[in-house]
Design an enzyme around this catalytic site. Structure first.
Site, PDB file in Angstrom:
ATOM      1  N   GLU A 118       0.833  -1.207   0.000  1.00 28.67           N
ATOM      2  CA  GLU A 118       0.000   0.000   0.000  1.00 28.67           C
ATOM      3  C   GLU A 118       0.866   1.255   0.000  1.00 28.67           C
ATOM      4  O   GLU A 118       0.572   2.224  -0.713  1.00 28.67           O
ATOM      5  CB  GLU A 118      -0.948  -0.019   1.198  1.00 28.67           C
ATOM      6  CG  GLU A 118      -2.088  -1.015   1.077  1.00 28.67           C
ATOM      7  CD  GLU A 118      -1.697  -2.486   1.239  1.00 28.67           C
ATOM      8  OE1 GLU A 118      -2.529  -3.352   0.912  1.00 28.67           O
ATOM      9  OE2 GLU A 118      -0.567  -2.792   1.672  1.00 28.67           O
ATOM     10  N   ASP A 132       1.738  13.200 -14.758  1.00 27.89           N
ATOM     11  CA  ASP A 132       0.557  13.462 -15.584  1.00 27.89           C
ATOM     12  C   ASP A 132       0.198  14.942 -15.612  1.00 27.89           C
ATOM     13  O   ASP A 132      -0.112  15.490 -16.671  1.00 27.89           O
ATOM     14  CB  ASP A 132      -0.631  12.644 -15.074  1.00 27.89           C
ATOM     15  CG  ASP A 132      -1.889  12.913 -15.883  1.00 27.89           C
ATOM     16  OD1 ASP A 132      -1.843  12.748 -17.121  1.00 27.89           O
ATOM     17  OD2 ASP A 132      -2.908  13.300 -15.283  1.00 27.89           O
TER      18      ASP A 132
END
EC number: 4.6.1.17
Length: 173
Positions: A118, A132
């Site tokens: 995680e 991005d």
């Protein structure tokens, strides 16, 4: 060295049975970095990226990724996470034209399996989100390395990365 636990007697993939494992407090810390150019560094630090506040979006994306890790990594158990914290720090060396964003993720739970995946997933998705949101300015950004800094809890006990500096950063806790 211990054997792989994700294979059954036929050598095929399986999810490890953790039914009998004791619930303990589990903590994992992962780090990664994104190396950007000076323009991106200046625009990020002045919150001038057209798509919005890059670090705020990356932080939310990382938290969401930690919660969705079992949907992305086939043999990960779905976990009830108790906490996810993401910290950002800049490492800048103007004379070398080096602008690195360090991302440190801490994940906690109380359960019968660790939260290393995680933490690593959250760090990775944070970095991918930065990429991005900034790729219109420069597609040459570099992500990584991504690594586990520390983990505690469970049968295997405490792990602390021996190398105190990976990717140019000292492990900070």
């Amino acid at each position: 060295m211990s054997s792989f636990t994700h294979f059954n007697e036929q050598g095929r993939a399986k999810m490890v049975d953790i039914t009998e494992k004791e619930d303990t407090i589990r903590v994992a810390v992962a780090q990664t970095s994104v190396t950007v150019n000076k323009e991106i560094y200046e625009k990020m630090t002045n919150r001038m990226i057209e798509k919005g506040d890059v670090l705020a979006v990356a932080q939310v994306a990382g938290i969401m990724a930690a919660k969705k890790t079992s949907d992305l990594i086939p043999m990960c158990h779905p976990l009830m996470l108790k906490g996810v914290d993401i910290q950002f720090a800049w490492h800048v060396e103007e004379e070398k034209a080096l602008y690195q964003l360090l991302i440190t993720v801490t994940v906690k739970t109380k359960g019968s399996t660790g939260v290393e995946m995680e933490a690593l997933t959250a760090a990775s998705v944070c970095a991918l989100t930065v990429y991005d949101m900034c790729k219109a300015l420069d597609k040459g950004m570099v992500i990584g390395p991504t690594y586990l800094v520390e983990k505690s809890g469970g049968k295997s006990g405490h792990y602390q990365r021996e190398n105190s500096s990976v990717g140019g950063f000292a492990n900070e806790q």
